[in-house]
Design a protein around this motif. Structure first.
Motif, short mmCIF file in Angstrom:
data_model
loop_
_atom_site.label_atom_id
_atom_site.label_comp_id
_atom_site.label_asym_id
_atom_site.label_seq_id
_atom_site.Cartn_x
_atom_site.Cartn_y
_atom_site.Cartn_z
N SER A 151 12.15 11.35 -3.81
CA SER A 151 11.13 10.45 -4.38
C SER A 151 11.63 9.02 -4.32
CB SER A 151 10.84 10.84 -5.83
OG SER A 151 11.98 10.58 -6.65
N MET A 152 10.69 8.08 -4.38
CA MET A 152 11.07 6.67 -4.38
C MET A 152 11.92 6.34 -5.62
SD MET A 152 10.89 3.83 -2.67
CE MET A 152 9.44 3.78 -1.61
N GLY B 168 0.78 -1.24 0.00
CA GLY B 168 0.00 0.00 0.00
C GLY B 168 0.81 1.28 0.00
N TYR B 169 2.10 1.21 -0.12
CA TYR B 169 2.93 2.41 -0.15
C TYR B 169 2.85 3.04 -1.54
CZ TYR B 169 4.94 0.93 4.29
OH TYR B 169 5.10 0.56 5.61
N ASP B 170 2.82 4.34 -1.56
CA ASP B 170 2.74 5.09 -2.82
C ASP B 170 4.15 5.23 -3.41
OD1 ASP B 170 2.29 6.74 -4.94
OD2 ASP B 170 1.37 8.37 -3.78
N LEU B 171 4.38 4.57 -4.52
CA LEU B 171 5.72 4.61 -5.13
C LEU B 171 6.02 5.96 -5.78
CD1 LEU B 171 5.96 1.07 -6.78
CD2 LEU B 171 6.73 1.80 -4.52
N ASN B 172 5.00 6.78 -5.96
CA ASN B 172 5.21 8.10 -6.57
C ASN B 172 5.35 9.19 -5.52
OD1 ASN B 172 5.00 7.25 -9.34
ND2 ASN B 172 2.83 6.90 -8.95
N ALA B 173 5.33 8.81 -4.23
CA ALA B 173 5.46 9.78 -3.15
C ALA B 173 6.93 9.98 -2.80
CB ALA B 173 4.68 9.30 -1.93
N LYS C 42 5.79 -0.29 -14.54
CA LYS C 42 6.13 0.98 -15.19
C LYS C 42 7.03 1.82 -14.29
CE LYS C 42 4.02 5.07 -17.33
NZ LYS C 42 2.74 5.78 -17.62
N PHE C 43 6.74 1.81 -12.99
CA PHE C 43 7.59 2.53 -12.04
C PHE C 43 9.01 1.96 -12.04
CE2 PHE C 43 9.59 2.32 -7.85
CZ PHE C 43 9.78 3.66 -7.59
N VAL D 218 19.75 6.40 -6.44
CA VAL D 218 20.95 6.67 -5.63
C VAL D 218 21.20 5.56 -4.61
CG1 VAL D 218 20.71 9.16 -5.91
CG2 VAL D 218 19.67 8.03 -3.91
N SER D 219 20.31 4.55 -4.62
CA SER D 219 20.43 3.36 -3.76
C SER D 219 20.37 3.70 -2.28
CB SER D 219 21.73 2.60 -4.07
OG SER D 219 21.57 1.23 -3.76
N CYS D 220 19.34 4.48 -1.88
CA CYS D 220 19.11 4.77 -0.47
C CYS D 220 18.65 3.50 0.25
CB CYS D 220 18.05 5.87 -0.32
SG CYS D 220 17.56 6.16 1.40
N ASP D 221 19.29 3.19 1.38
CA ASP D 221 18.93 2.01 2.17
C ASP D 221 17.91 2.32 3.27
OD1 ASP D 221 20.68 0.37 0.76
OD2 ASP D 221 22.35 0.75 2.12
N THR D 222 18.04 3.49 3.88
CA THR D 222 17.26 3.78 5.08
C THR D 222 15.76 3.85 4.81
OG1 THR D 222 17.90 6.11 4.75
CG2 THR D 222 19.10 4.86 6.41
N ILE D 223 15.36 4.22 3.59
CA ILE D 223 13.93 4.19 3.25
C ILE D 223 13.40 2.77 3.40
CG2 ILE D 223 12.33 4.28 1.27
CD1 ILE D 223 13.70 6.82 0.38
N TRP D 224 14.17 1.80 2.92
CA TRP D 224 13.72 0.41 2.98
C TRP D 224 13.78 -0.13 4.39
CZ3 TRP D 224 10.99 -0.49 -0.93
CH2 TRP D 224 11.30 0.10 -2.16
#
Length: 696
Positions: free
Chosen positions: A390-391, A358-363, A570-571, A397-403
């Motif tokens: 943005s996601m 349910g996470y918005d990939l465009n947020a 598509k994302f 840039v390979s952010c880890d902390t979001i995940w």
């Protein structure tokens, strides 16, 4: 005569007649009822089979260029039954041959020993066949030397010379392809026992690895059999059977010899580049796959070996080197047998999991330098904070902390250490949807399945290791009893059967206990490229008779679909393209004229090398291209190679340069391998002399 004497005589008479009746019955059975059986047995004692092996079929690439063919050689063979009758067991003869053939005596001795005669650790290069068949010392003897041996039977008793067909791997265009092709070898007692459901003759050779064993039943053909009747002096009296050998069929593959050579060169370059940066770089692998049908265009592993060495006869040193860890275990096909943590290339799976949760990939989301999970701080790559992004940018840039945050939140929602019975397990489910932990089904032997470290695996792992961790101080060596490892053992004993918060966040960035092969990752990225279809990787395109008749064609096989909506796919397409435009892969593909999409990965590895040094990171680059109309998925992995972008990314670019005819920042129309954009669809004409077109 009294009644008792008559009764005794009657019993004796009955007993004698019973014996006579039994004897007559047995004679009737042996001479009449079972007569044919024993006649055949008697005949077999007097008969000898002379076997002429069939010419093995060719293995060719998609354009008909030979990858494996046959040539004529002169074999020097020894008869162990005659050597063993010598007073010195043939030592003098073998030493004389050693000098004449310029082969080390220890190698000749090893080649003539049955594997069962040697201790387990000393069997390298031993003879896997029988002592009753000629044992080849070399198949490439100088004809003049062979003649000298034949003319001196008194000096070389039990030694013969005969023309033989030699399996040859020509290395056209510089392609080694050893892990792909395999090699052939003599029969073992297990082969002759019929355990695999096939019958063989001792003098035959069969496939032992790779395509040679996978399609052996087609390639081997049927040997010619000449059965002769001999008398007790072994003189031939007549011939009862004389069938000619029937050559094997040819195997047409989807491999392109030029791309295969380019992949092998790119791997060697990547390993050298990593070592120049100070990394050990003990191995590498590359896979090129057609995303439309699953056909493998190239599959390479480094280091490799010379498949022709098995026909020449391995020296003891060569045999040991194949499995030497110091040499990088050249026998290991890292492309389909090597298992490694996928690192950030796995974030494509995590994106699917987040969307399904349910996470918005465009947020936009915060990308801090670290995230607290329980009592431990999990760092971003190089501890850099990226702010609110943005996601799409996060993947670039390979952010880890979001995940970390998303995975931790989902772990809490699923019940944490006390999981709900109806836990969603979105990350595990997404990985299962990509078929992580399942073999791809490629038509090559010995593929590794990988490991999906979900709840079921964790419980199984705990059952197998609980005793060790709960008694760690008694079971572990002193070198393993560091403060960190002792604490880890305590935690594993306490709740090692559960998915902990650290396990969940590590899983989301492709770290931890989940491991996959480069081939599996290529299959996953091919599915992303083609819109979601998981295809079975295949190498064989067709089996063709020597007269050109097609016996069997191999069609694409769909294995499933990834659990992602069209919007999610598509994302992913947009995000993976952004990686190469402005993200971690931008430097490797700077000014590349063909749009490529991909993801870098740098996997941390726990453990130490044999010399005591800490293991270095695994370098990954998973990709597909062209971006707008994907044709090829290309994956490269360099074990202990450091950063994904600077090592595997650069190596992957070199493969694409060959595929698309790129020189620098321009496309050279003369060097485009597939002008129509796709590899050959039809079947080529097969000839041992087919030349490589467009090879460098």
């Amino acid at each position: 005569m009294n009644q008792r004497a008559r009764l005794s005589l009657l019993v004796v008479q009955i007993f004698i007649f019973s014996l006579l009746f039994g004897l007559m019955g047995r004679l009737f059975y042996l001479q009449v009822a079972a007569g044919p059986k024993y006649r055949d047995a008697a005949l077999s004692i007097q008969s000898r089979d002379v076997v002429t092996p069939a010419t093995r079929g060719l293995i060719v690439d998609s354009s008909g260029v030979p990858l494996a063919l046959n040539r004529v050689g002169v074999a020097i063979t020894v008869d162990r039954t005659k050597l063993d009758r010598q007073s010195d067991k043939g030592v003098a003869v073998l030493r004389s041959l050693s000098t004449l053939l310029k082969i080390e005596y220890r190698d000749i001795y090893q080649r003539t020993r049955l594997c069962g005669e040697l201790a387990k650790g000393e069997r390298a290069g031993c003879w896997t066949g029988s002592r009753f068949q000629p044992i080849p010392l070399t198949k490439e003897a100088d004809p003049e030397l062979a003649l000298r041996i034949v003319e001196r039977p008194d000096q070389y008793p039990g030694v013969s010379a005969t023309p033989v067909s030699i399996r040859n791997y020509p290395g056209n265009a510089g392609a080694n392809a050893a892990h792909l092709l395999g090699y052939i070898g003599p029969l073992t007692e297990e082969d002759l026992s019929g355990a695999n459901g096939r019958s063989y003759f001792r003098s035959e050779s069969i496939g032992k690895a790779g395509l040679e064993i996978q399609y052996d039943e087609y390639l081997r053909g049927s040997p010619g059999i000449k059965t002769v009747i001999v008398d007790r002096k072994e003189a031939v009296t007549s011939t009862t059977q004389n069938s000619k050998p029937v050559g094997g069929n040819h195997l047409v593959t989807s491999i392109d010899v030029r791309v295969q050579a380019a992949a092998e060169t790119a791997l060697a370059d990547a390993v050298r580049r990593a070592r120049s940066m100070g990394y050990p770089s003990d191995g590498a692998a590359a896979v090129v796959m057609d995303v439309r049908n699953g056909q493998i265009i190239a599959l390479a592993s480094h280091p490799t070996y010379d498949p022709n060495a098995f026909e020449r006869g391995l020296t003891v040193a060569e045999a040991k080197n194949l499995y030497s860890e110091k040499a990088g275990v050249p026998a290991l096909s890292r492309a389909l047998q090597g298992l490694f943590a996928p690192a950030s290339t796995f974030k494509a799976v995590s994106a699917v999991a987040a969307a399904n949760a349910g996470y918005d990939l465009n947020a936009s989301y915060d990308c801090p330098s670290q995230v607290e999970v329980g009592t431990r701080a999990f760092q971003n790559f190089e501890s850099k904070a990226q702010g609110r992004i943005s996601m799409k940018k996060a993947i670039a840039v390979s952010c880890d902390t979001i995940w970390y945050r998303i995975a931790f939140d989902e772990w809490l929602r699923d019940g944490g250490l006390k999981p709900k019975s109806n836990a969603n397990d979105h990350f595990f489910s997404a990985a299962k949807g990509f078929q992580v932990g399942v073999k791809t089904g490629i038509d090559l032997p010995s593929e590794s399945s990988g490991r999906l470290a979900d709840r079921e695996w964790r419980k199984s792992w705990y059952e197998q290791n609980k005793d060790f961790y709960c008694n760690y101080k008694e079971r572990a060596s002193k070198s393993q009893q560091t403060a960190f490892l002792v604490q880890l053992a305590y935690e594993n004993c306490l709740d090692g059967d559960k998915i902990r918060a650290g396990d969940a966040v590590n899983f989301s960035i492709g770290q931890g206990d989940t491991v996959i092969s480069p081939l599996k990752l290529a299959q996953m990225y091919a599915a992303i490229a083609n819109g979601g279809t998981i295809l079975k990787p295949t190498i064989a395109k067709a089996i063709v008779k020597t007269d050109g008749t097609v016996i069997k064609e191999f069609k694409p096989e769909k294995l499933g679909v990834i659990p992602a909506t069209k919007e999610t796919i598509k994302f992913l397409h947009g995000s993976l393209r952004e990686v190469v435009i402005s993200g971690t892969g931008a430097g490797a593909f700077n000014s590349f004229p063909i749009p490529i999409s991909g993801k870098t990965g740098t996997a941390q590895v726990f453990g130490r090398n044999p010399n005591g040094s800490a293991k270095a990171d695994t370098s990954w680059f998973a990709s597909y291209g062209p971006t707008n109309k994907p044709r090829f998925a290309v994956v490269m992995m360099v074990s202990q190679g450091g950063f994904g972008a600077s090592v595997s990314g650069v190596g992957t670019r070199k493969i694409y340069e060959t595929l698309f005819g790129v020189e620098g920042s321009k496309v050279s129309s003369a060097k485009i391998l597939f002008p129509s954009g796709i590899p050959p669809v039809g079947l080529p004409k097969i000839s041992p002399a087919t030349k490589v077109k467009g090879a460098k």
